[in-house]
Each structure stands twice: as structure tokens, then as C-alpha cells.
Design a protein around this motif. Structure first.
Motif, PDB file in Angstrom:
ATOM      1  N   ASP A 155       0.837  -1.204   0.000  1.00 29.70           N
ATOM      2  CA  ASP A 155       0.000   0.000   0.000  1.00 29.70           C
ATOM      3  C   ASP A 155       0.871   1.254   0.000  1.00 29.70           C
ATOM      4  O   ASP A 155       0.589   2.225  -0.723  1.00 29.70           O
ATOM      5  N   LEU A 156       1.925   1.246   0.802  1.00 30.53           N
ATOM      6  CA  LEU A 156       2.799   2.416   0.879  1.00 30.53           C
ATOM      7  C   LEU A 156       3.614   2.589  -0.399  1.00 30.53           C
ATOM      8  O   LEU A 156       3.844   3.719  -0.848  1.00 30.53           O
ATOM      9  N   LEU A 157       4.041   1.482  -0.987  1.00 29.48           N
ATOM     10  CA  LEU A 157       4.748   1.569  -2.264  1.00 29.48           C
ATOM     11  C   LEU A 157       3.847   2.144  -3.352  1.00 29.48           C
ATOM     12  O   LEU A 157       4.282   2.930  -4.195  1.00 29.48           O
ATOM     13  N   GLU A 158       2.586   1.747  -3.308  1.00 33.06           N
ATOM     14  CA  GLU A 158       1.618   2.271  -4.272  1.00 33.06           C
ATOM     15  C   GLU A 158       1.471   3.784  -4.120  1.00 33.06           C
ATOM     16  O   GLU A 158       1.212   4.502  -5.103  1.00 33.06           O
ATOM     17  N   ALA A 211      12.235   8.684  -6.159  1.00 35.06           N
ATOM     18  CA  ALA A 211      11.415   9.451  -5.238  1.00 35.06           C
ATOM     19  C   ALA A 211      10.799  10.660  -5.927  1.00 35.06           C
ATOM     20  O   ALA A 211       9.625  10.986  -5.734  1.00 35.06           O
ATOM     21  N   LEU A 212      11.586  11.329  -6.732  1.00 37.01           N
ATOM     22  CA  LEU A 212      11.085  12.504  -7.437  1.00 37.01           C
ATOM     23  C   LEU A 212      10.006  12.139  -8.460  1.00 37.01           C
ATOM     24  O   LEU A 212       9.112  12.930  -8.742  1.00 37.01           O
ATOM     25  N   SER A 213      10.094  10.930  -9.008  1.00 35.28           N
ATOM     26  CA  SER A 213       9.116  10.507 -10.008  1.00 35.28           C
ATOM     27  C   SER A 213       7.814  10.013  -9.384  1.00 35.28           C
ATOM     28  O   SER A 213       6.839   9.781 -10.088  1.00 35.28           O
ATOM     29  N   GLY A 214       7.832   9.826  -8.073  1.00 33.14           N
ATOM     30  CA  GLY A 214       6.648   9.311  -7.403  1.00 33.14           C
ATOM     31  C   GLY A 214       6.579   7.794  -7.396  1.00 33.14           C
ATOM     32  O   GLY A 214       5.577   7.219  -6.993  1.00 33.14           O
ATOM     33  N   GLU A 215       7.639   7.154  -7.813  1.00 38.53           N
ATOM     34  CA  GLU A 215       7.685   5.687  -7.871  1.00 38.53           C
ATOM     35  C   GLU A 215       8.084   5.123  -6.511  1.00 38.53           C
ATOM     36  O   GLU A 215       9.090   5.534  -5.924  1.00 38.53           O
ATOM     37  N   GLY A 216       7.318   4.183  -6.001  1.00 36.06           N
ATOM     38  CA  GLY A 216       7.657   3.549  -4.733  1.00 36.06           C
ATOM     39  C   GLY A 216       8.808   2.571  -4.895  1.00 36.06           C
ATOM     40  O   GLY A 216       8.836   1.794  -5.851  1.00 36.06           O
ATOM     41  N   THR A 217       9.769   2.620  -3.994  1.00 36.18           N
ATOM     42  CA  THR A 217      10.905   1.695  -4.027  1.00 36.18           C
ATOM     43  C   THR A 217      11.189   1.209  -2.611  1.00 36.18           C
ATOM     44  O   THR A 217      10.724   1.788  -1.623  1.00 36.18           O
ATOM     45  N   TRP A 218      11.995   0.161  -2.529  1.00 35.84           N
ATOM     46  CA  TRP A 218      12.399  -0.347  -1.220  1.00 35.84           C
ATOM     47  C   TRP A 218      13.826  -0.873  -1.306  1.00 35.84           C
ATOM     48  O   TRP A 218      14.311  -1.225  -2.379  1.00 35.84           O
ATOM     49  N   TRP A 219      14.481  -0.927  -0.158  1.00 32.59           N
ATOM     50  CA  TRP A 219      15.814  -1.520  -0.081  1.00 32.59           C
ATOM     51  C   TRP A 219      15.961  -2.195   1.287  1.00 32.59           C
ATOM     52  O   TRP A 219      15.370  -1.769   2.275  1.00 32.59           O
TER      53      TRP A 219
END
Length: 480
Positions: free
Chosen positions: A361-364, A403-411
Motif C-alpha cells: 500500500d505504501l509503495l503504491e 522518489a522525485l518521479s513518485g515511484e515507490g521503491t524499497w531496499w
């Protein structure tokens, strides 16, 4: 079949149930040869690994049990046919996932592996063999197993073969499985053949008191497993529904739980509000129960149990929505640290983990997630999120392109401080002990202010969070 003749046990399936269960049986029954078989060579190699910290299943105490029994009377092998042929008793302990397509998709159990095991037993068994259902199965699955076994009139060497079928469901809680096996509340054995039941009782009697060994018919045993998990899951959904009401009214769910748990008719167990239930059993078994109720013409009963699963999903979505709302209505481009990905502490199992739905949900929403868990590896997280890990960003350099593109990512993050550095919020989703002992006075300055701690497991001390200058949301805690 004489009770004393049980000298060799074969277990088909070297997973979360088969491996630990057979390890304890071998440990407590040194006179019985126990062989765990699986067609997955990698899994068997992991069970045979000389480094006991690399067993395929993480359970506190499991390594010590395997160390005592492996090589003496506990064996792990891919030689399925040979192990079945040598066994007096065969446990079927394979996965029974929820069907993803076809009749009953989304609710009914996929029994293809159970049927395959039964057919393998008919081909390989010799003499009289007791077949024990250890997998969690729908009611009356034993009828299908019996029918398949009845088709085998002779073994491969031409001798007569006979079978008895028992149901012996597991009642293990991940994280305490060894304790549950060594000192069970009850051992349930269902069957129609008294001699076969006595044979299995003789195995457990090596360490389980007779009064804890319950005998039932086959159908009661099969249904008891589904019902036990449904009742436990229902308590979790019930207290989480009350937690939401507490937040809205200014009450505290921990105080409510203590008050109602003091009632001896209710009891205190499974009244801890949190992010909802996960694991391999609860959701799968309730959906199986829902399917069975509809199959037998009980739609109102089916709807009742289905609501338990629906509320569980609602609770997880609600937590994600709460994070977004508290962070000024958006998490796009914001760094959020997730502490805990396993569905509960003391296991590396992520099946149906609440963290999966909350993280998705947060990535979305475009969040940048740093995920820490002491036992879950990054490859498993990537599979669960269906998203490969990105490179950990340089906090000092500001927002990443994603982040600037609004794309959710994780590491993934092996270090808690690194996960939290630069974060706008921390979400605690697994109750690992190390999360209870965090020094928030040291961690708070690493975060971007104003920063939040979202405690979905009630593991932090509120006064410590407030003294560190952080905002706190705890599940089920309303603001006066």
C-alpha cells in the motif's frame, strides 16, 4: 498390527511442519528410525547442512534437537520410494495451499500434493502401512486418500499390502514450534482402526502424557484443525475491531483487553491488537472452512467466517492509510523505515505477513521503504513484494530519481540505525525483542523532523518516544 512393530517412520514433506515434527519424534523415540523425504534436493541439502544455523526452517531450539538426532535415527533424503517401502508408518506433511484457479479458487485447498503422496504410497509401500494425515486438510479428505490406497492390492514385489488411515493434525505456533511439540496441550488422533490409533499413540507416549492424547473419528479430527485456527483468528480480528473503536473514542485497547481477559470465560490469550494475523494457516484454513460451509449449503455460516478474513485485510489497509494521513496526507518520496517483515517474531516465515500488504500500500503511494528484519532475507522480501530491491540511497544527497518521479521503491537494511537515518517515519510490524530495546534518544536525531513512530505491535514505551521528541501512534490507543 502390533503396537510394538513401529520401528520405521517416513515423513513426506520437509517443510515447516514435517522437519521439526519428525526431529522431535526422532529425539524422543531413539528406537524408531525416522526418515524425512522431499523431492526438493536443495531443501534436503539444507537439512543435512553441517552448519545448523543454516537449516531451512528457523525455530528456537530446533538446531539442538537436530544435532542430537541427525545421523543416529533422523535422516533427510530424496529417496522417497525406498523410505516409504521401509516404513511402518508414513506421515503426509505436504503443502495444501489455497487454489488459485478452477473450482473453489481463492478458498478451497489445492490437494494435488496430498493425492500425489497417496499414489506414491500405493506404489512403494510394503506389508501393512499406517498412513497419517499431518497436512491441514478439508473434512473428508481421508475418504479420497482411502480410495486411492484401496486401489493398491499388491506391492511391487508381489506381496499383499494393506493400509490404515489416521488424521493427526498439527497445532504448532511458529516461533514456539519446538516447545509446542515437546510439551503439547493435546495430541489429536482421528481414525477408525483402533490398532492403528494405538500404534501412533505408542509413538507419542514416549513423552506425551496419556491424558493429553485425544482420540476422535477421522472427520472430527480433520474439522478440529480448521476450527481451532478459525477461533484463534476470530479473536485477533475481534480485538483489532475493538482497537479501531478505541482510537476513535479515546479508550486504550490494552486496558480493554486486560479487563476482558481477566474474565475466566474469555481468557487473556490472542487479545493483543496488532496489524492482523499472518502465517501459513489462519487465512488459508478459514477460507477452506468458508468453502466447505458453502459446499454443504450453509451460506450464513460461510459469511460469518469470511468476515474474519475481511476484517483482517481491512486492519492492514487501515494502518497504511493512517501512516499516509499522519504524514500530511502523502508519503510520495518520503523515507519510511519498516521494522519487521516476518509475520511474527522468532520465525523467518513471511507467508501472509501483514507487512506485505502494508508495504505494498505504501509503495503504491510512492513511499521509499527501508526494510529491516533479523531473519528474513532480501530475496524473500522481493518475492513477497513482487518488486526487486533498489540500491540504498545516499541520504545526504537528497531525494532519489525514483522518489522525485513518485515511484515507490524499497531496499533492505541490515542495520536499524541505517534504516532509520533520514526517515520521516518508523513502522514496527513484527514484535522482535530487539525492537523493544531500541534507544530512541539516540535514533530520533537521525530522523527528519517532524518524525513519527507507528507502533503496530505495542512494543515501545510511549514516554521514551515522547521524551525523544517523536510523534507516536500506537494501535488501539485513542487520543483523550
Amino acid at each position: 498390527m502390533p503396537v510394538a512393530s513401529i520401528r520405521s517412520i517416513c515423513c513426506i514433506g520437509a517443510g515447516y511442519v514435517g522437519g521439526p515434527t519428525m526431529a522431535v519424534i526422532a529425539d524422543r523415540c531413539p528406537d524408531v528410525q525416522v526418515t524425512v523425504v522431499d523431492i526438493n534436493q536443495t531443501r534436503i541439502d539444507a537439512w543435512n547442512n553441517s552448519d545448523l544455523s543454516r537449516l531451512p526452517v528457523y525455530e528456537p531450539g530446533l538446531d539442538a534437537v537436530v544435532r542430537r538426532a541427525r545421523g543416529r535415527n533422523l535422516h533427510f533424503s530424496t529417496a522417497v520410494e525406498e523410505a516409504i517401502a521401509a516404513a511402518d508408518m508414513v506421515f503426509i506433511s505436504v503443502n495444501t495451499p489455497t487454489k488459485t484457479k478452477g473450482l473453489g479458487a481463492g478458498q478451497a485447498s489445492d490437494l494435488r500434493w496430498v493425492e500425489a503422496c497417496a499414489r506414491q504410497v500405493t506404489k512403494s509401500a510394503t506389508g501393512h502401512t499406517i498412513v497419517v494425515e499431518k497436512s491441514t486438510l478439508p473434512v473428508r479428505t481421508a475418504e479420497a486418500v482411502k480410495a486411492i490406497l484401496a486401489s493398491a492390492e499388491q506391492s511391487s514385489d508381489g506381496s499383499q499390502v494393506t493400509f490404515a488411515v489416521l488424521s493427526n493434525p498439527e497445532f504448532l505456533a511458529e516461533g514456539t514450534a519446538i516447545q509446542d511439540l515437546e510439551s503439547p496441550d493435546r495430541v489429536l488422533i482421528g481414525g477408525e482402526d483402533p490398532d492403528a490409533i494405538d500404534s501412533l499413540v505408542s509413538v507419542y507416549s514416549h513423552w506425551v502424557p496419556q491424558e493429553r492424547i485425544l482420540r476422535t473419528n477421522l472427520w472430527s479430527s480433520e474439522l478440529s484443525k480448521l476450527t481451532a485456527n478459525a477461533f484463534l483468528a476470530q479473536r485477533i480480528s475481534s480485538i483489532n475491531s475493538v482497537a479501531a473503536l478505541c482510537e476513535a473514542t479515546g479508550a486504550d485497547v490494552r486496558e480493554v483487553a486486560r479487563a476482558i481477559g481477566s474474565d475466566s470465560r474469555i481468557g487473556a490469550k490472542f487479545l493483543q491488537a496488532g496489524p492482523g494475523f499472518g502465517g501459513s494457516c489462519f487465512q488459508k484454513d478459514i477460507l477452506n472452512l468458508v468453502y466447505l460451509c458453502r459446499h454443504f449449503g450453509l451460506p450464513d455460516v460461510a459469511n460469518y467466517w469470511e468476515s474474519v478474513v475481511q476484517l483482517n485485510s481491512w486492519q492492514q489497509h487501515r494502518i497504511a492509510r493512517t501512516v499516509v494521513q499522519k504524514l500530511f496526507g502523502t508519503v510520495t518520496g518520503k523515507h519510511v523505515a519498516i521494522l519487521g517483515f516476518a509475520f511474527k517474531a522468532d520465525t523467518n516465515d513471511t507467508r501472509e505477513a501483514p507487512a506485505i500488504r502494508i508495504a505494498k500500500d505504501l509503495l503504491e503511494e510512492g513511499a521509499q521503504l527501508a526494510i529491516h528484519d533479523p531473519k528474513v532475507d532480501s530475496e524473500q522480501i522481493a518475492r513477497d513484494l513482487q518488486l526487486p530491491a533498489s540500491t540504498e540511497p545516499d541520504v545526504e544527497s537528497g531525494l532519489t530519481r525514483a522518489a522525485l518521479s513518485g515511484e515507490g521503491t524499497w531496499w533492505p537494511s541490515d542495520d536499524i540505525a541505517s534504516a532509520i537515518k533520514g526517515a520521516d517515519a518508523v513502522i514496527i510490524l513484527t514484535e522482535w525483542n530487539q525492537y523493544r530495546e531500541l534507544n530512541w534518544a539516540v535514533l530520533a536525531p537521525l530522523m527528519r523532523q517532524p518524525a513519527w513512530v507507528f507502533d503496530a505491535r505495542s512494543v515501545v514505551t510511549p514516554s521514551e518516544i515522547q521524551a525523544a521528541g517523536l510523534n507516536l501512534w500506537r494501535v488501539g490507543e485513542g487520543q483523550p
